[in-house]
Design a protein around this motif. Sequence first.
Motif, PDB file in Angstrom:
ATOM      1  N   MET A 221      -8.809   0.387  -6.793  1.00  0.00           N
ATOM      2  CA  MET A 221      -7.833   0.456  -5.721  1.00  0.00           C
ATOM      3  C   MET A 221      -8.564   0.682  -4.398  1.00  0.00           C
ATOM      4  O   MET A 221      -9.548   1.404  -4.338  1.00  0.00           O
ATOM      5  N   PHE A 222      -8.047   0.075  -3.378  1.00  0.00           N
ATOM      6  CA  PHE A 222      -8.632   0.213  -2.054  1.00  0.00           C
ATOM      7  C   PHE A 222      -7.694   0.999  -1.145  1.00  0.00           C
ATOM      8  O   PHE A 222      -6.477   0.908  -1.269  1.00  0.00           O
ATOM      9  N   LEU A 223      -8.283   1.734  -0.249  1.00  0.00           N
ATOM     10  CA  LEU A 223      -7.548   2.437   0.792  1.00  0.00           C
ATOM     11  C   LEU A 223      -7.725   1.617   2.063  1.00  0.00           C
ATOM     12  O   LEU A 223      -8.850   1.407   2.523  1.00  0.00           O
ATOM     13  N   LYS A 224      -6.616   1.100   2.598  1.00  0.00           N
ATOM     14  CA  LYS A 224      -6.695   0.276   3.804  1.00  0.00           C
ATOM     15  C   LYS A 224      -6.419   1.159   5.024  1.00  0.00           C
ATOM     16  O   LYS A 224      -5.386   1.790   5.119  1.00  0.00           O
ATOM     17  N   ILE A 225      -7.369   1.180   5.921  1.00  0.00           N
ATOM     18  CA  ILE A 225      -7.214   1.897   7.183  1.00  0.00           C
ATOM     19  C   ILE A 225      -6.819   0.839   8.205  1.00  0.00           C
ATOM     20  O   ILE A 225      -7.572  -0.104   8.458  1.00  0.00           O
ATOM     21  N   LYS A 226      -5.640   0.992   8.773  1.00  0.00           N
ATOM     22  CA  LYS A 226      -5.098  -0.024   9.671  1.00  0.00           C
ATOM     23  C   LYS A 226      -5.475   0.244  11.125  1.00  0.00           C
ATOM     24  O   LYS A 226      -5.529   1.387  11.557  1.00  0.00           O
ATOM     25  N   LYS A 227      -5.684  -0.843  11.845  1.00  0.00           N
ATOM     26  CA  LYS A 227      -6.005  -0.725  13.267  1.00  0.00           C
ATOM     27  C   LYS A 227      -4.754  -0.326  14.059  1.00  0.00           C
ATOM     28  O   LYS A 227      -3.635  -0.443  13.574  1.00  0.00           O
ATOM     29  N   ASP A 228      -4.984   0.148  15.255  1.00  0.00           N
ATOM     30  CA  ASP A 228      -3.923   0.453  16.219  1.00  0.00           C
ATOM     31  C   ASP A 228      -2.880   1.430  15.687  1.00  0.00           C
ATOM     32  O   ASP A 228      -1.698   1.314  15.984  1.00  0.00           O
ATOM     33  N   ARG A 229      -3.294   2.385  14.868  1.00  0.00           N
ATOM     34  CA  ARG A 229      -2.386   3.407  14.365  1.00  0.00           C
ATOM     35  C   ARG A 229      -2.688   4.777  14.988  1.00  0.00           C
ATOM     36  O   ARG A 229      -2.203   5.787  14.525  1.00  0.00           O
ATOM     37  N   GLY A 230      -3.544   4.792  15.991  1.00  0.00           N
ATOM     38  CA  GLY A 230      -3.890   6.046  16.645  1.00  0.00           C
ATOM     39  C   GLY A 230      -4.883   6.866  15.843  1.00  0.00           C
ATOM     40  O   GLY A 230      -4.976   8.071  16.015  1.00  0.00           O
ATOM     41  N   ILE A 231      -5.642   6.201  14.972  1.00  0.00           N
ATOM     42  CA  ILE A 231      -6.617   6.895  14.130  1.00  0.00           C
ATOM     43  C   ILE A 231      -7.989   6.784  14.787  1.00  0.00           C
ATOM     44  O   ILE A 231      -8.378   5.729  15.271  1.00  0.00           O
ATOM     45  N   GLN A 232      -8.705   7.881  14.791  1.00  0.00           N
ATOM     46  CA  GLN A 232     -10.088   7.889  15.266  1.00  0.00           C
ATOM     47  C   GLN A 232     -10.978   8.205  14.075  1.00  0.00           C
ATOM     48  O   GLN A 232     -10.523   8.792  13.091  1.00  0.00           O
TER      49      GLN A 232
ATOM     50  N   GLU B 227       0.981   8.913   5.716  1.00  0.00           N
ATOM     51  CA  GLU B 227       0.922   7.648   4.973  1.00  0.00           C
ATOM     52  C   GLU B 227      -0.374   7.554   4.169  1.00  0.00           C
ATOM     53  O   GLU B 227      -0.361   7.218   2.978  1.00  0.00           O
ATOM     54  N   ILE B 228      -1.493   7.855   4.802  1.00  0.00           N
ATOM     55  CA  ILE B 228      -2.777   7.788   4.100  1.00  0.00           C
ATOM     56  C   ILE B 228      -2.889   8.910   3.072  1.00  0.00           C
ATOM     57  O   ILE B 228      -3.306   8.684   1.934  1.00  0.00           O
ATOM     58  N   ARG B 229      -2.482  10.100   3.449  1.00  0.00           N
ATOM     59  CA  ARG B 229      -2.572  11.221   2.506  1.00  0.00           C
ATOM     60  C   ARG B 229      -1.702  10.974   1.277  1.00  0.00           C
ATOM     61  O   ARG B 229      -2.129  11.238   0.150  1.00  0.00           O
ATOM     62  N   ASP B 230      -0.493  10.456   1.466  1.00  0.00           N
ATOM     63  CA  ASP B 230       0.391  10.173   0.330  1.00  0.00           C
ATOM     64  C   ASP B 230      -0.217   9.116  -0.590  1.00  0.00           C
ATOM     65  O   ASP B 230      -0.098   9.216  -1.817  1.00  0.00           O
ATOM     66  N   ALA B 231      -0.878   8.111  -0.018  1.00  0.00           N
ATOM     67  CA  ALA B 231      -1.525   7.080  -0.834  1.00  0.00           C
ATOM     68  C   ALA B 231      -2.646   7.686  -1.681  1.00  0.00           C
ATOM     69  O   ALA B 231      -2.817   7.337  -2.852  1.00  0.00           O
ATOM     70  N   ILE B 232      -3.384   8.621  -1.099  1.00  0.00           N
ATOM     71  CA  ILE B 232      -4.462   9.296  -1.842  1.00  0.00           C
ATOM     72  C   ILE B 232      -3.865  10.210  -2.905  1.00  0.00           C
ATOM     73  O   ILE B 232      -4.287  10.191  -4.064  1.00  0.00           O
ATOM     74  N   GLU B 233      -2.890  11.001  -2.519  1.00  0.00           N
ATOM     75  CA  GLU B 233      -2.262  11.957  -3.454  1.00  0.00           C
ATOM     76  C   GLU B 233      -1.616  11.256  -4.644  1.00  0.00           C
ATOM     77  O   GLU B 233      -1.534  11.816  -5.726  1.00  0.00           O
ATOM     78  N   ALA B 234      -1.162  10.013  -4.462  1.00  0.00           N
ATOM     79  CA  ALA B 234      -0.541   9.268  -5.564  1.00  0.00           C
ATOM     80  C   ALA B 234      -1.549   8.987  -6.680  1.00  0.00           C
ATOM     81  O   ALA B 234      -1.153   8.740  -7.809  1.00  0.00           O
ATOM     82  N   ARG B 235      -2.835   9.048  -6.368  1.00  0.00           N
ATOM     83  CA  ARG B 235      -3.900   8.792  -7.350  1.00  0.00           C
ATOM     84  C   ARG B 235      -4.534  10.078  -7.874  1.00  0.00           C
ATOM     85  O   ARG B 235      -5.544  10.027  -8.551  1.00  0.00           O
ATOM     86  N   VAL B 236      -3.961  11.223  -7.542  1.00  0.00           N
ATOM     87  CA  VAL B 236      -4.529  12.511  -7.931  1.00  0.00           C
ATOM     88  C   VAL B 236      -3.654  13.166  -8.979  1.00  0.00           C
ATOM     89  O   VAL B 236      -2.426  13.169  -8.851  1.00  0.00           O
ATOM     90  N   VAL B 237      -4.280  13.707  -9.997  1.00  0.00           N
ATOM     91  CA  VAL B 237      -3.547  14.473 -11.012  1.00  0.00           C
ATOM     92  C   VAL B 237      -3.629  15.940 -10.604  1.00  0.00           C
ATOM     93  O   VAL B 237      -4.715  16.496 -10.473  1.00  0.00           O
ATOM     94  N   ASN B 238      -2.484  16.542 -10.369  1.00  0.00           N
ATOM     95  CA  ASN B 238      -2.443  17.963 -10.002  1.00  0.00           C
ATOM     96  C   ASN B 238      -2.173  18.809 -11.228  1.00  0.00           C
ATOM     97  O   ASN B 238      -1.201  18.576 -11.943  1.00  0.00           O
ATOM     98  N   LEU B 239      -3.007  19.764 -11.492  1.00  0.00           N
ATOM     99  CA  LEU B 239      -2.838  20.659 -12.645  1.00  0.00           C
ATOM    100  C   LEU B 239      -2.345  22.014 -12.198  1.00  0.00           C
ATOM    101  O   LEU B 239      -2.663  22.508 -11.188  1.00  0.00           O
TER     102      LEU B 239
END
Length: 122
Positions: free
Chosen positions: A1-12, A110-122
């Motif tokens: 799975m890839f994490l896509k970082i989108k342009k022009d979203r105010g991310i530095q 948005e990015i954090r939720d995409a990452i968290e969706a791939r994490v198993v929380n115990l």
Amino acid sequence: MFLKIKKDRGIQMNHNGMDKKLVIDVTSNFLINMAHIGEISFYSQHDPRERVDLSGRGFTQPQGTLVIHLQMTHTYASSGPDSVPGVNRVREKVYYKFYFAPENLDSYNEIRDAIEARVVNL
């Protein structure tokens, strides 16, 4: 799975190939292979930080700037300039830091939720 970082979203961003004070705006889309990420940290900066943009102009990141820190696996590391082959080789892992202004909560979530969706929380 890839994490896509989108342009022009105010991310530095910043990575270890850059000066620590240099922060650039994400101006084109890019992908990070999530299978190559070794560690992920989510935090916010407690104090304002002095940074520099690509033009060399200084600016202040405000207190509360949200950060996603991606530390890549050891296979994506490089030897330091003082490293001698076969003698205490120091490997420097690649990292990426993404900065989100406190008011840019939508992009951060948005990015954090995409990452968290791939994490198993115990």
